[in-house]
Motif scaffolding. Structure first.
Motif, PDB file in Angstrom:
ATOM      1  N   UNK A 106       0.875  -1.166   0.000  1.00  0.00           N
ATOM      2  CA  UNK A 106       0.000   0.000   0.000  1.00  0.00           C
ATOM      3  C   UNK A 106       0.913   1.216   0.000  1.00  0.00           C
ATOM      4  N   UNK A 107       0.772   2.045  -1.011  1.00  0.00           N
ATOM      5  CA  UNK A 107       1.695   3.161  -1.164  1.00  0.00           C
ATOM      6  C   UNK A 107       1.179   4.458  -0.527  1.00  0.00           C
ATOM      7  N   UNK A 108      -0.148   4.580  -0.500  1.00  0.00           N
ATOM      8  CA  UNK A 108      -0.708   5.858  -0.081  1.00  0.00           C
ATOM      9  C   UNK A 108      -2.098   5.629   0.500  1.00  0.00           C
ATOM     10  N   UNK A 109      -2.444   6.435   1.521  1.00  0.00           N
ATOM     11  CA  UNK A 109      -3.803   6.455   2.067  1.00  0.00           C
ATOM     12  C   UNK A 109      -4.363   7.856   1.867  1.00  0.00           C
ATOM     13  N   UNK A 110      -5.529   7.932   1.203  1.00  0.00           N
ATOM     14  CA  UNK A 110      -6.228   9.203   1.019  1.00  0.00           C
ATOM     15  C   UNK A 110      -7.361   9.235   2.040  1.00  0.00           C
ATOM     16  N   UNK A 111      -7.299  10.194   2.985  1.00  0.00           N
ATOM     17  CA  UNK A 111      -8.241  10.229   4.106  1.00  0.00           C
ATOM     18  C   UNK A 111      -9.095  11.493   4.040  1.00  0.00           C
ATOM     19  N   UNK A 112     -10.412  11.294   4.067  1.00  0.00           N
ATOM     20  CA  UNK A 112     -11.333  12.418   4.235  1.00  0.00           C
ATOM     21  C   UNK A 112     -11.392  12.736   5.725  1.00  0.00           C
ATOM     22  N   UNK A 113     -10.984  13.949   6.093  1.00  0.00           N
ATOM     23  CA  UNK A 113     -10.914  14.275   7.523  1.00  0.00           C
ATOM     24  C   UNK A 113     -12.277  14.512   8.141  1.00  0.00           C
ATOM     25  N   UNK A 114     -13.355  14.364   7.348  1.00  0.00           N
ATOM     26  CA  UNK A 114     -14.672  14.326   7.943  1.00  0.00           C
ATOM     27  C   UNK A 114     -14.890  13.060   8.741  1.00  0.00           C
ATOM     28  N   UNK A 115     -14.030  12.052   8.519  1.00  0.00           N
ATOM     29  CA  UNK A 115     -14.091  10.796   9.274  1.00  0.00           C
ATOM     30  C   UNK A 115     -13.587  11.038  10.702  1.00  0.00           C
ATOM     31  N   UNK A 116     -14.169  10.343  11.668  1.00  0.00           N
ATOM     32  CA  UNK A 116     -13.765  10.506  13.068  1.00  0.00           C
ATOM     33  C   UNK A 116     -12.262  10.280  13.219  1.00  0.00           C
ATOM     34  N   UNK A 117     -11.594  11.204  13.929  1.00  0.00           N
ATOM     35  CA  UNK A 117     -10.135  11.153  14.016  1.00  0.00           C
ATOM     36  C   UNK A 117      -9.637   9.883  14.699  1.00  0.00           C
ATOM     37  N   UNK A 118     -10.322   9.432  15.772  1.00  0.00           N
ATOM     38  CA  UNK A 118      -9.836   8.246  16.471  1.00  0.00           C
ATOM     39  C   UNK A 118      -9.979   6.991  15.615  1.00  0.00           C
ATOM     40  N   UNK A 119     -11.089   6.889  14.881  1.00  0.00           N
ATOM     41  CA  UNK A 119     -11.258   5.739  13.995  1.00  0.00           C
ATOM     42  C   UNK A 119     -10.228   5.765  12.871  1.00  0.00           C
TER      43      UNK A 119
END
Length: 738
Positions: A648-661
């Motif tokens: 896995x080279x990269x993770x694209x994260x939407x920060x609308x997702x709960x930070x702890x999860x």
């Protein structure tokens, strides 16, 4: 009517109704309380003073009568103690309540004393002979208290005058003092007669504290010594129904207040459910199911929710049929025009505050989906050699709406900033040509970099935006030409300073940025509203009224304060204070050039709670040839991390997702993959939750709304860079971007 107006109208009606009821009840209680309390307080205080006076009256009468007796005067002058014992017998003393007696001649020598206190007796009056005149005073009578071995004694005294004396001012032939002991038995009798609890306490001690709910009131009187200094305090504690009534009134008011607050909460929750939660739920369901039927209940809604629902409907119709592209574009433009008219009209103030930030956040997410899919649709139509003009119109409108969204986030102070240490002197110099182009050739621009130290911590792009917005405002104020002076300086504020427009500047060291024009200035009414969003003096269609509101938000979010001074006909001066930064100036990170957006066989993990955002990001990356893994929830993501053995080279994260999860997922995915890089997709920032979030490198954040090309370019640039997985692991792990 907007969502905010509906909520506050409901709350206002309830507040007015309950306030009127509480005022009426309070008025009735106050009248009854004042009547009863006034009578009780006055009566008890008067009775208390009369009680003290009446109980000491026999003793006072005795010394006044005997002091004026010719026989006492003759016996004192001759020292005839036998006459005194015969003519002032013990029976007379007992009748007048006298327990101890002293007679002194004019030389203040004790002639005769008598006491009934204890065996040894109290032979001398308990005050120094030098203090006779001080104790007797101008009236030639004395009343004082003294602590003795027998207990507290009350003493009354008077001067003795010879026969034929014309008044108290004549030279006395002697001094007469009489006293009585204040015993516990006497206090008990006095307590019963006064219907109060009497007690003697040291004057150093505070009065006894009583519970108002017990219905008790306390009166006190200081008992003075011969020199006027208090030797004891007499307290009377009386039980009264008045204070108990007060406690009942207060309890009733608390009950009413609790009922009032509960009602307010219920009304507020109902308003949120009716005009916020339900419409937003329908909008989200429509995006997840691609169904227009879900939006039917919102078609006739007015305000922000109705506008968003119509915008989504127009997008669905555009994607469903190319034959209706023109009609869909007209609907979008019509909605945009209606929105613009409302902004310039009576609803321009309804987006102030948190509601504006929340709407901008949701609008940003919706625009991201609209612009992203429009770009994908354009690419597919272009590959099929079909017309793409309509999609270009959607993208253009989306970009304009995105700019408006960023301005909304700016003045609501939730914009994503990437602060670094910047030299304000250098930034102003580098922006001079742009400022000159904005204000026009008719305006002379003068730059004075007077700041000895110009370091401030701020987002350089946003600082440049502040300069350009203020310059544009100055240019509009000088259509026939003038002078624009931009000055930097440094200052020290020794104590908190209240500035114009209500801003408060705390003590400390500051770098100042002053921009002064020689334009027409502003009248007081305009100056009072200059920083309000959507307030503009320009004709309709020529301004949104967000320029100065954006400046205010950027400055405040950067830790600074802005104020303005203006005089009609004499120009306007804006003064900005930024906290001085002592660290060295930071140079911008190098940007990796991207020649192609296509995949090189990499696998990318997409993390987003919102299904529409997750599908959009996945579609953009898959369109560029990347292999995408997009788990629907945390459980699916953790299972994927455990089962997937490949790279896995990269993770694209939407920060609308709960930070702890999000952090739990990334921690699981990094197990065995320490080189995993993370790219964040963000709409706004809340510094109150975590001010350190802004330290994440701007190369690791893609701001919403973004196009498919922007996302693909940032992904390729990060994959090709030598930058580590996360610039600041501590701050990235606790990100409050959303």
């Amino acid at each position: 009517m907007s969502v905010r107006s509906k909520i506050f109208l409901s709350l206002g009606i309830v507040v007015l109704l309950f306030a009127a009821g509480l005022f009426w009840i309070q008025w009735l209680d106050s009248r009854e309380f004042q009547r009863v309390t006034g009578a009780q307080q006055a009566g008890r205080a008067e009775a208390f003073d009369q009680f003290l006076e009446q109980n000491g009256q026999p003793l006072a009468s005795f010394v006044r009568d005997q002091g004026a007796s010719d026989g006492i005067a003759q016996a004192t002058a001759t020292g005839d103690r036998a006459w005194m014992e015969k003519n002032v017998p013990d029976s007379l003393l007992a009748e007048q309540g006298v327990q101890v007696l002293w007679v002194y001649d004019k030389e203040r020598k004790l002639v005769h004393s008598r006491n009934q206190l204890y065996a040894d007796g109290l032979h001398e009056v308990p005050l120094p002979r030098s203090g006779f005149d001080e104790a007797l005073g101008d009236d030639r009578v004395a009343h004082f208290f003294a602590n003795t071995p027998a207990g507290l004694i009350e003493v009354r005294g008077a001067t003795i005058h010879a026969a034929g004396a014309t008044g108290q001012s004549d030279t006395p032939v002697g001094y007469l003092f009489a006293g009585r002991i204040w015993s516990l038995e006497g206090l008990a009798e006095m307590s019963a007669r006064s219907e109060s609890v009497l007690a003697l306490v040291d004057p150093k001690y505070a009065l006894p504290r009583v519970d108002p709910g017990s219905g008790e009131m306390v009166f006190s009187k200081l008992l003075p010594g011969w020199d006027g200094a208090p030797v004891m305090r007499l307290t009377a504690q009386h039980r009264s129904p008045v204070l108990a009534h007060v406690a009942q009134v207060k309890m009733r008011q608390l009950i009413w207040l609790a009922m009032f607050l509960a009602t307010i909460l219920l009304v507020f929750l109902y308003a949120l459910r009716r005009w916020v939660w339900r419409p937003l739920g329908l909008l989200a369901a429509s995006m997840r199911t691609d169904s227009l039927e879900v939006l039917r209940p919102l078609e006739n809604e007015r305000g922000e929710v109705g506008e968003l629902s119509r915008l989504i409907t127009a997008f669905f119709l555009q994607r469903a049929s190319l034959l209706e592209e023109s009609r869909a574009v007209r609907l979008v433009e019509k909605a945009a025009e209606a929105d613009s008219e409302k902004v310039r009209g009576e609803e321009k103030m309804e987006a102030i505050g948190r509601l504006a930030g929340g709407v901008a956040q949701d609008f940003s997410n919706l625009l991201t989906v609209i612009v992203g899919y429009a770009a994908l649709l354009r690419n597919k139509l272009s590959n099929l050699s079909l017309p793409v003009q309509e999609t270009e119109v959607i993208l253009t409108a989306g970009k304009r709406a995105g700019l408006l969204t960023r301005q909304l986030l700016a003045f609501s102070q939730k914009q994503v900033l990437h602060p670094q240490v910047v030299d304000l002197n250098r930034l102003v110099a580098e922006t001079e040509l742009q400022i000159a182009r904005i204000v026009g050739e008719q305006v002379e621009v003068r730059i004075r970099a007077d700041a000895r130290q110009g370091q401030v911590r701020a987002d350089p792009a946003q600082l440049e935006q502040v300069l350009l917005n203020l310059a544009a405002n100055a240019g509009d104020a000088m259509p026939k030409g003038g002078v624009l002076t931009i000055t930097t300086g440094d200052t020290v504020v020794s104590e908190p300073l209240k500035m114009e427009q209500g801003a408060v500047l705390q003590s400390g060291r500051y770098i100042t940025l002053e921009m002064a024009d020689t334009g027409g200035g502003m009248d007081p009414a305009t100056a009072a509203q200059m920083f309000e969003p959507f307030f503009t003096t320009k004709p309709p269609g020529e301004g949104t009224g967000l320029g100065l509101a954006t400046v205010y938000g950027i400055v405040a979010q950067s830790g600074g304060r802005i104020s303005a001074s203006t005089t009609e006909g004499e120009g306007t001066t804006f003064l900005i204070h930024f906290p001085l930064e002592t660290a060295a100036v930071e140079e911008p990170e190098p940007v990796v050039e991207v020649t192609s957006q296509e995949s090189r066989g990499e696998t990318i993990l997409v993390l987003a709670d919102d299904g529409s955002m997750r599908d959009l990001i996945s579609a953009v990356l898959e369109d560029r040839g990347y292999k995408v893994m997009a788990p629907a929830n945390e459980a699916a993501a953790l299972a994927l991390a455990a089962e997937h053995s490949g790279d896995l080279y990269l993770a694209v994260c939407d920060t609308g997702m709960a930070a702890d999860a999000r952090e739990r997922i990334l921690q699981a995915v990094r197990n065995g993959r320490p080189a995993l890089k993370v790219l964040y997709v963000s709409g706004y920032i809340d510094p109150a939750i975590n001010p350190d979030t802004a330290r994440i490198s701007p190369n690791l954040v893609v701001d919403k709304p973004f196009t498919s090309d922007e996302l693909a370019t940032r992904v390729r640039r990060l994959l090709d860079s030598n930058q580590g997985p996360i610039v600041d692991q501590q701050h990235a792990g606790s990100s409050s971007l959303s």
